[in-house]
Design an enzyme around this catalytic site. Structure first.
Site: not given
Ligand code: DGL
Length: 265
Positions: A12-13, A75, A154, A186, A188
């Site tokens: 993931d990011s 992600c 976050e 997403c 999150h």
């Molecule tokens: N992981 C990203 C997503 O699911 C969210 C966080 C980011 O913008 O990197 O799109």
């Protein structure tokens, strides 16, 4: 030869993908997991396709070095912008979060009025729209990017009035459109489930892609005969590209349990 006891790789990011790890641990408690969170370069949600593709390939290469048997792209932004590139590049199966979520959404939607919320890059890519239309041409899609959700989560302002207000503003259009199903596109957003449900009302079903992807990985490993065979429980290794302190602190919330073994690479 592919070994069944190799780990499941997931990237993931940042730490949001831990929502997927949480569901994986529920669905496949015996498997080993190698997680990579690109905390040095997060967020991906407002970056270009070229940049996100480059980062995603680097992340997947890291997992390949750990000899994973499958790669999960947790992600949504990476999936929207780079899943096809990754699928072509690697021999191991690459599973994204989009297809399982859209399948479930179409299956559950009573009136085929589906909302999609995600980062700017995910929504701009139109990938969810195309995936939904591929399953059912009649589905009406209403999308909205909610760029403030990720920083609010976050910051751990999950149950804060500010978050409720912002969510109310982002979601008011979707409410007017009378959607019956809403995809949380997403990593999150599952953490805001209660807030989003409160605003949208009980009649709108929320689709958590983390749950759906865990189900799909389980199905895939079962059908391909690749479930872990070892008797003892597998282990989870977490890697990040920046200082692990914040990841450890907030990650516990995403994962629903205390984090251990987080290494910086
Ligand atoms: N992981 C990203 C997503 O699911 C969210 C966080 C980011 O913008 O990197 O799109």
């Amino acid at each position: 030869m592919m070994e069944n006891n190799q780990a499941i790789g997931i990237f993931d990011s940042g730490l949001g993908g831990l929502t997927v790890v949480k569901e994986l641990l529920k669905a496949l408690p015996n498997e080993s997991i190698v997680y990579f969170g690109d905390t040095a370069r997060v967020p991906y949600g407002n970056k270009s396709k070229k940049t996100v593709c480059k980062f995603s390939v680097e992340n997947a290469d890291f997992l390949i070095k750990h000899e994973v048997k499958i790669i999960i792209v947790a992600c949504n932004t990476s999936c929207s912008l780079s899943l096809n590139v990754l699928k072509k590049k690697y021999k191991v199966p690459v599973i994204g979060v989009i297809e399982p979520a859209v399948r479930k959404a179409v299956e559950r939607s009573r009136g085929l009025r589906v909302g999609v919320i995600g980062t700017r890059s995910t929504i701009k890519s139109n990938v969810y729209n195309r995936a939904l239309k591929k399953i059912n041409k009649k589905v009406k899609i209403f999308s909205k990017s909610c760029p403030l959700f990720v920083p609010l989560i976050e910051e751990n302002w999950i149950n804060d009035d500010i978050t409720l207000n912002i969510a109310g503003r982002y979601l008011s259009d979707l409410k007017k459109r009378e959607i019956d199903t809403l995809i949380l596109a997403c990593t999150h957003y599952p953490l805001l489930m209660r807030t989003i449900q409160k605003i949208m009302g009980r009649r709108v079903e929320l689709i958590n892609s983390a749950e759906e992807v865990a189900g799909q990985v389980k199905e895939h490993l079962e059908l391909s005969g690749r479930l872990r065979e070892a008797k003892q429980k597998g282990r989870c290794l977490f890697y990040v590209s920046d200082e692990p302190a914040q990841f450890v602190k907030i990650g516990g919330k995403f994962l629903g349990r205390k984090m251990s073994r987080v290494r910086k690479v």
